[in-house]
Design an enzyme around this catalytic site. Structure first.
Site, PDB file in Angstrom:
ATOM      1  N   SER A  17       2.936  10.368  18.807  1.00 10.45           N
ATOM      2  CA  SER A  17       2.158  10.687  17.618  1.00 10.45           C
ATOM      3  C   SER A  17       0.745  10.162  17.737  1.00 10.45           C
ATOM      4  O   SER A  17       0.449   9.214  18.446  1.00 10.45           O
ATOM      5  CB  SER A  17       2.833  10.088  16.386  1.00 10.45           C
ATOM      6  OG  SER A  17       4.136  10.623  16.226  1.00 10.45           O
ATOM      7  N   CYS A  29       5.094   7.003  21.081  1.00  8.14           N
ATOM      8  CA  CYS A  29       6.126   7.229  22.094  1.00  8.14           C
ATOM      9  C   CYS A  29       5.571   7.655  23.451  1.00  8.14           C
ATOM     10  O   CYS A  29       6.336   7.903  24.379  1.00  8.14           O
ATOM     11  CB  CYS A  29       7.103   8.301  21.613  1.00  8.14           C
ATOM     12  SG  CYS A  29       7.983   7.871  20.113  1.00  8.14           S
ATOM     13  N   THR A  34      17.258   6.714  12.482  1.00  6.96           N
ATOM     14  CA  THR A  34      16.677   7.214  13.733  1.00  6.96           C
ATOM     15  C   THR A  34      16.096   6.084  14.583  1.00  6.96           C
ATOM     16  O   THR A  34      15.387   6.338  15.555  1.00  6.96           O
ATOM     17  CB  THR A  34      15.572   8.246  13.447  1.00  6.96           C
ATOM     18  OG1 THR A  34      14.493   7.614  12.741  1.00  6.96           O
ATOM     19  CG2 THR A  34      16.099   9.398  12.614  1.00  6.96           C
ATOM     20  N   HIS A  66      15.386  28.136  23.987  1.00  6.17           N
ATOM     21  CA  HIS A  66      16.551  28.301  24.843  1.00  6.17           C
ATOM     22  C   HIS A  66      17.256  29.581  24.410  1.00  6.17           C
ATOM     23  O   HIS A  66      17.509  29.786  23.223  1.00  6.17           O
ATOM     24  CB  HIS A  66      17.484  27.096  24.670  1.00  6.17           C
ATOM     25  CG  HIS A  66      18.831  27.276  25.269  1.00  6.17           C
ATOM     26  ND1 HIS A  66      19.025  27.576  26.588  1.00  6.17           N
ATOM     27  CD2 HIS A  66      20.064  27.198  24.702  1.00  6.17           C
ATOM     28  CE1 HIS A  66      20.320  27.680  26.838  1.00  6.17           C
ATOM     29  NE2 HIS A  66      20.967  27.454  25.699  1.00  6.17           N
ATOM     30  N   LYS A 101      17.850  33.174  14.847  1.00  4.93           N
ATOM     31  CA  LYS A 101      18.344  32.216  13.855  1.00  4.93           C
ATOM     32  C   LYS A 101      17.589  30.888  13.955  1.00  4.93           C
ATOM     33  O   LYS A 101      17.325  30.233  12.942  1.00  4.93           O
ATOM     34  CB  LYS A 101      19.839  31.989  14.055  1.00  4.93           C
ATOM     35  CG  LYS A 101      20.709  33.190  13.705  1.00  4.93           C
ATOM     36  CD  LYS A 101      22.176  32.892  13.977  1.00  4.93           C
ATOM     37  CE  LYS A 101      23.059  34.080  13.633  1.00  4.93           C
ATOM     38  NZ  LYS A 101      24.492  33.822  13.924  1.00  4.93           N
ATOM     39  N   GLU A 109       4.936   0.503  22.097  1.00  6.77           N
ATOM     40  CA  GLU A 109       4.197   0.426  20.838  1.00  6.77           C
ATOM     41  C   GLU A 109       4.723  -0.729  19.983  1.00  6.77           C
ATOM     42  O   GLU A 109       4.275  -0.915  18.852  1.00  6.77           O
ATOM     43  CB  GLU A 109       4.302   1.740  20.061  1.00  6.77           C
ATOM     44  CG  GLU A 109       5.702   2.089  19.606  1.00  6.77           C
ATOM     45  CD  GLU A 109       5.740   3.272  18.655  1.00  6.77           C
ATOM     46  OE1 GLU A 109       5.128   3.165  17.579  1.00  6.77           O
ATOM     47  OE2 GLU A 109       6.375   4.283  18.989  1.00  6.77           O
ATOM     48  N   ASN A 115      22.403  36.110  29.668  1.00  2.00           N
ATOM     49  CA  ASN A 115      22.202  34.687  29.849  1.00  2.00           C
ATOM     50  C   ASN A 115      22.171  34.336  31.333  1.00  2.00           C
ATOM     51  O   ASN A 115      23.042  34.743  32.096  1.00  2.00           O
ATOM     52  CB  ASN A 115      23.330  33.903  29.160  1.00  2.00           C
ATOM     53  CG  ASN A 115      23.032  32.430  29.066  1.00  2.00           C
ATOM     54  OD1 ASN A 115      21.922  32.003  29.294  1.00  2.00           O
ATOM     55  ND2 ASN A 115      24.047  31.656  28.731  1.00  2.00           N
TER      56      ASN A 115
END
Length: 429
Positions: free
Chosen positions: A363, A162, A204, A265, A274, A128, A344
């Site tokens: 995007s 992206c 970023t 996950h 949480k 891009e 787990n």
């Protein structure tokens, strides 16, 4: 039909019968035995195990430390390093652009794998980063093919935020699995230089490029028919100003309202709850007009908290776990039956034969989920690929750290070189 190429040493090549009877392509003889991508194909069978045969990565030789950048920008400690999980940010000098990044990564790949440019039948670039509104990066890369005499190369640039690199990869796979394939390799290049205006998003940024050779009998095999696609018209990240590289970012609506089910996950159930509560907190902090009589009832006291101050705040965590309880039961709780009853379940360390799921988002918006499998059908090819990728860590350690002031100066100098900034520069001490 016989396709003739210039400057081809017949003694070092073999004729590869492709999908078209009678058509000849030239692949060096040493690849005929060592490189599975040059295997003979019998029409009309599908090419077997199409995937990544070779790969090379390139990134700039300098970086800025995110801890130092936090201090330089005057933000709270941990905003970039903990809040975003970033450690270092690579950046280009004014001597590099998207063309040079892609030229470098392709040339290095061809040299490291001793691959001839006559072996490439398709080249597509996903990016891009635009420095010319008409001419493609792919045509710039064709300079590398001149000595080989190979101008018969399909493909062009693909652009969508992206997602361009993923689209270029899919196009390469589709070409090899189509009647258009002539038996040669496809070369996919994905690269970008991400820059942002001064503010929270600049940390970023980054820059780099990757080149991948796609062909049959690969060690990294893409599963045929295993793609999920979602395309939608939104303005979440876009670049409407032709004179500027900076994007416009619209954070959009509530994330919790954007989907019916959320899967996480799941090493243990409480962590999942949480995590769900964290989504509600993020939605609350960015909502310009929170409804205190509805979903955000009783949360008025937390309106002005800084996101980076909440990561270890037990009161905030407990409050938003309670506030999100109803939505959690509706959107996530049912997915925790197995982990609740079994515990787990760790993945095994051995990857051979395992399937890996990949997700890509650009995007605008374009998104895909697809999968690949690691095979051991050609150990020498896999070992070479692993060796190249394994060297990335040492290459990262060889980069040069520059101060945030030098980073800012070089960044502005790059903009000046592209006629975007008129203010005189002051060299930092």
């Amino acid at each position: 039909m016989i396709i003739k190429k210039k400057h081809i040493d017949k003694s070092k090549s073999v004729q590869l019968i492709a999908l078209f009877p009678g058509r000849k392509t030239n692949i060096p003889s040493h690849w005929h035995h060592k490189m599975p991508g040059s295997a003979k194909m019998d029409y009309p069978k599908w090419p077997k195990d199409v995937g990544i045969l070779m790969m090379e990565v390139y990134f700039p030789s300098q970086y800025v430390d995110q801890n130092e950048l936090e201090q330089f920008d005057g933000v709270s400690t941990g905003k970039y390093t903990i809040g975003l999980g970033q450690s270092k940010m690579g950046f280009c000098s004014d001597r590099e652009d998207i063309n040079s990044l892609c030229l470098t990564v392709v040339e290095r790949l061809m040299v490291k794998y001793n691959l001839s440019y006559t072996d490439i039948g398709r080249l597509e670039v996903g990016t891009e980063t635009i420095i010319d509104k008409s001419k493609s990066v792919k045509t710039v890369l064709m300079q590398l093919f001149e000595d080989s005499g190979n101008t018969d190369v399909e493909g062009i640039d693909t652009t969508n935020a992206c997602y361009g690199g993923t689209a270029a990869l899919f196009n390469a796979i589709n070409w090899i699995e189509s009647s258009s394939w002539d038996g040669r390799f496809a070369l996919v290049v994905a690269g970008d230089i991400a820059v942002y205006a001064t503010g929270n998003a600049r940390c970023t940024g980054g820059a780099g490029a990757v080149a991948m050779v796609i062909g049959p009998h690969a060690p990294l095999v893409f599963d045929r028919g295993m793609r999920g696609i979602h395309m939608q018209h939104v303005y979440d990240f876009y670049k409407p100003h032709m004179e500027s590289e900076y994007p416009v970012v619209d954070e959009g609506p509530s994330l919790i309202d954007s989907a019916d089910i959320f899967l996480f996950h799941s090493p243990y159930c409480k962590l999942v709850q949480k995590s769900f509560a964290r989504i509600l907190l993020n939605d609350f902090l960015r909502d310009p007009k929170p409804n205190y009589k509805g979903r955000y009832a009783g949360l008025e006291a937390f309106r002005d908290v800084k996101r980076e101050d909440t990561y270890f705040d037990k009161e905030v965590e407990k409050t938003f776990v309670t506030a999100s309880q109803e939505l959690f039961l509706k959107k996530t709780k049912q997915s925790l039956l197995l982990v609740n009853q079994v515990g787990n379940i760790h993945s095994i360390s051995e990857l051979l034969g395992q399937r890996i799921v990949l997700f890509s988002y650009g995007s605008g918006s374009a998104a895909s989920m697809f999968s690949l499998k690691i095979t051991d059908t050609c150990n020498s090819t896999l070992e070479k690929l692993v060796s190249i990728v394994s060297s990335i860590k040492s290459r990262l350690e060889q980069r040069i750290k520059l101060s945030p002031s030098i980073h800012t100066y070089r960044f502005r100098r790059t903009l000046v070189s592209r006629h975007m900034v008129k203010k005189p520069l002051q060299i930092p001490k």
